[in-house]
Design an enzyme around this catalytic site. Structure first.
Site, mmCIF file in Angstrom:
data_model
loop_
_atom_site.group_PDB
_atom_site.id
_atom_site.type_symbol
_atom_site.label_atom_id
_atom_site.label_comp_id
_atom_site.label_asym_id
_atom_site.label_seq_id
_atom_site.Cartn_x
_atom_site.Cartn_y
_atom_site.Cartn_z
ATOM 1 N N SER A 150 0.873 -1.188 0.000
ATOM 2 C CA SER A 150 0.000 0.000 0.000
ATOM 3 C C SER A 150 0.907 1.234 0.000
ATOM 4 C CB SER A 150 -0.840 -0.010 1.285
ATOM 5 O OG SER A 150 -1.480 1.227 1.493
ATOM 6 N N TYR B 186 -2.115 -1.366 10.443
ATOM 7 C CA TYR B 186 -2.145 -1.491 8.978
ATOM 8 C C TYR B 186 -0.830 -1.017 8.367
ATOM 9 C CZ TYR B 186 -3.947 -1.064 4.180
ATOM 10 O OH TYR B 186 -4.133 -1.195 2.820
HETATM 11 N N1 LIG Z 1 -8.592 0.091 -1.547
HETATM 12 C C1 LIG Z 1 -7.493 0.814 -1.296
HETATM 13 O O1 LIG Z 1 -7.502 2.047 -1.306
HETATM 14 C C2 LIG Z 1 -6.179 0.110 -1.010
HETATM 15 C C3 LIG Z 1 -5.021 0.882 -0.975
HETATM 16 C C4 LIG Z 1 -3.806 0.261 -0.718
HETATM 17 C C5 LIG Z 1 -3.750 -1.107 -0.521
HETATM 18 N N2 LIG Z 1 -4.895 -1.835 -0.561
HETATM 19 C C6 LIG Z 1 -4.764 -3.271 -0.350
HETATM 20 O O2 LIG Z 1 -5.304 -3.940 -1.466
HETATM 21 C C7 LIG Z 1 -5.715 -5.254 -1.071
HETATM 22 C C8 LIG Z 1 -7.116 -5.483 -1.574
HETATM 23 O O3 LIG Z 1 -7.980 -4.593 -0.888
HETATM 24 P P1 LIG Z 1 -9.290 -3.984 -1.556
HETATM 25 O O4 LIG Z 1 -9.191 -2.526 -1.459
HETATM 26 O O5 LIG Z 1 -9.546 -4.620 -2.867
HETATM 27 O O6 LIG Z 1 -10.368 -4.393 -0.445
HETATM 28 P P2 LIG Z 1 -11.491 -5.495 -0.419
HETATM 29 O O7 LIG Z 1 -11.992 -5.514 0.979
HETATM 30 O O8 LIG Z 1 -12.441 -5.295 -1.537
HETATM 31 O O9 LIG Z 1 -10.688 -6.847 -0.739
HETATM 32 C C9 LIG Z 1 -9.997 -7.580 0.235
HETATM 33 C C10 LIG Z 1 -10.157 -9.046 -0.114
HETATM 34 O O10 LIG Z 1 -9.375 -9.823 0.802
HETATM 35 C C11 LIG Z 1 -10.202 -10.861 1.323
HETATM 36 N N3 LIG Z 1 -9.696 -11.246 2.641
HETATM 37 C C12 LIG Z 1 -9.606 -10.478 3.754
HETATM 38 N N4 LIG Z 1 -9.096 -11.194 4.761
HETATM 39 C C13 LIG Z 1 -8.841 -12.433 4.277
HETATM 40 C C14 LIG Z 1 -8.309 -13.627 4.844
HETATM 41 N N5 LIG Z 1 -7.951 -13.706 6.140
HETATM 42 N N6 LIG Z 1 -8.167 -14.713 4.053
HETATM 43 C C15 LIG Z 1 -8.547 -14.656 2.761
HETATM 44 N N7 LIG Z 1 -9.083 -13.571 2.179
HETATM 45 C C16 LIG Z 1 -9.223 -12.472 2.931
HETATM 46 C C17 LIG Z 1 -11.605 -10.256 1.341
HETATM 47 O O11 LIG Z 1 -12.620 -11.230 1.445
HETATM 48 C C18 LIG Z 1 -11.606 -9.522 0.009
HETATM 49 O O12 LIG Z 1 -11.912 -10.381 -1.058
HETATM 50 C C19 LIG Z 1 -5.574 -5.299 0.453
HETATM 51 O O13 LIG Z 1 -4.362 -5.959 0.787
HETATM 52 C C20 LIG Z 1 -5.515 -3.825 0.829
HETATM 53 O O14 LIG Z 1 -4.847 -3.625 2.050
HETATM 54 C C21 LIG Z 1 -6.108 -1.265 -0.800
#
Ligand SMILES: NC(=O)c1ccc[n+]([C@@H]2O[C@H](COP(=O)([O-])OP(=O)(O)OC[C@H]3O[C@@H](n4cnc5c(N)ncnc54)[C@H](O)[C@@H]3O)[C@@H](O)[C@H]2O)c1
Length: 249
Positions: free
Chosen positions: A141, A154
């Site tokens: 991230s 986080y």
């Molecule tokens: N959305 C943002 O702005 C952003 C920014 C930087 C990083 N991220 C990172 O991107 C990645 C995806 O996040 P997103 O924004 O698509 O959110 P999201 O909540 O849509 O997706 C997260 C996914 O991870 C799965 N998940 C969570 N815990 C789990 C576990 N213990 N075992 C298996 N699956 C699990 C959820 O069911 C979901 O499908 C994450 O690692 C998040 O930290 C997101």
């Protein structure tokens, strides 16, 4: 069809960035194995199959070693090899001041966001090393390279993902395995959706974003596919920031 006949594993593909990447991989010909603890991932599989692609879902909590081993073994059993892995599953705990986080919230965030990536790589690296080829991309991230207030567990977990990525990258490069980290900026997904309904949030965020908007999950997919493909054959141990310029300020 950059991934024609390739075996690709994506974690956290029930929603958001992982879902968009899984669909994009399949559109490029990949056979996609999805690991998620949310059975909504079945909908991602249905969407891929609806377009004529190939995907399967295995219930997996990435914080559990036995689940992750079974997931990786299932991908190899189904397709005979593992060409690329996008270790993307993650959670974002409710924001608090540093000292207000309890031990449980810290442990849970680290277990999923950091240990989950460790467990995935631990299972994937020997298989790719044996093949003499493979690409791993871990989702960190912008919170992996800078800090934001209210997000101590986080931020720690995402900085840690970069440490795991760089270590594996230097250990496995000569064995044909590339390992990189993706640092998305603000992407509109179920994880961040509550922020859109928080009074004054967008007004405060937008001036900090040179591009002036959050990303759609699909805007991460192109970078994900590039880094997992042979196009990125010299990109290893890299921390790729896709944030619309937010951290360039
Ligand atoms: N959305 C943002 O702005 C952003 C920014 C930087 C990083 N991220 C990172 O991107 C990645 C995806 O996040 P997103 O924004 O698509 O959110 P999201 O909540 O849509 O997706 C997260 C996914 O991870 C799965 N998940 C969570 N815990 C789990 C576990 N213990 N075992 C298996 N699956 C699990 C959820 O069911 C979901 O499908 C994450 O690692 C998040 O930290 C997101």
């Amino acid at each position: 069809m950059r991934f024609e006949g390739k075996s690709v594993l994506v974690t956290g593909a029930a929603t958001g960035i992982g879902r968009a990447a899984a669909i994009a991989f399949a559109r490029e010909g990949a056979m996609v194995m999805i690991g998620d603890y949310n059975d909504k991932a079945e909908e991602t599989v249905a969407s891929i199959e609806g377009e004529g692609g190939t995907a399967a879902f295995r219930h997996c909590d990435v914080s559990k070693g036995t689940d992750v081993e079974a997931l990786v073994a299932a991908a190899v059993k189904a397709h005979g090899r593992l060409d690329a892995a996008f270790n993307n599953a993650g959670v974002f705990p409710p924001e608090k001041m540093f000292a207000d986080f309890d031990e449980e919230a810290f442990d849970c965030t680290i277990a999923i966001n950091l240990k989950g990536v460790f467990l995935c790589m631990k299972a994937q690296l020997p298989i790719m090393a044996k093949q003499g080829k493979g690409a791993i991309l871990n989702t960190s991230s912008v919170g992996g390279v800078i800090a934001n207030p209210g997000m101590a567990p986080y931020i720690a977990s995402k900085h840690g993902v970069i440490g795991l990525t760089r270590t594996a990258a230097i250990e496995y490069a000569k064995l044909g395995v590339r390992v990189n980290a993706l640092c998305p900026g603000f992407v509109r997904t179920p994880m961040t959706e509550p922020w859109f309904h928080r009074e004054g949030f967008l007004e405060a965020f937008l001036p900090t974003s040179p591009i002036g908007r959050p990303a759609a999950p699909e805007e991460m997919a192109g970078t994900v596919l590039h880094l997992c493909s042979d196009e990125a054959s010299f990109t290893n141990g890299a921390v790729i920031i896709a944030d619309g310029g937010q951290t360039a300020i």
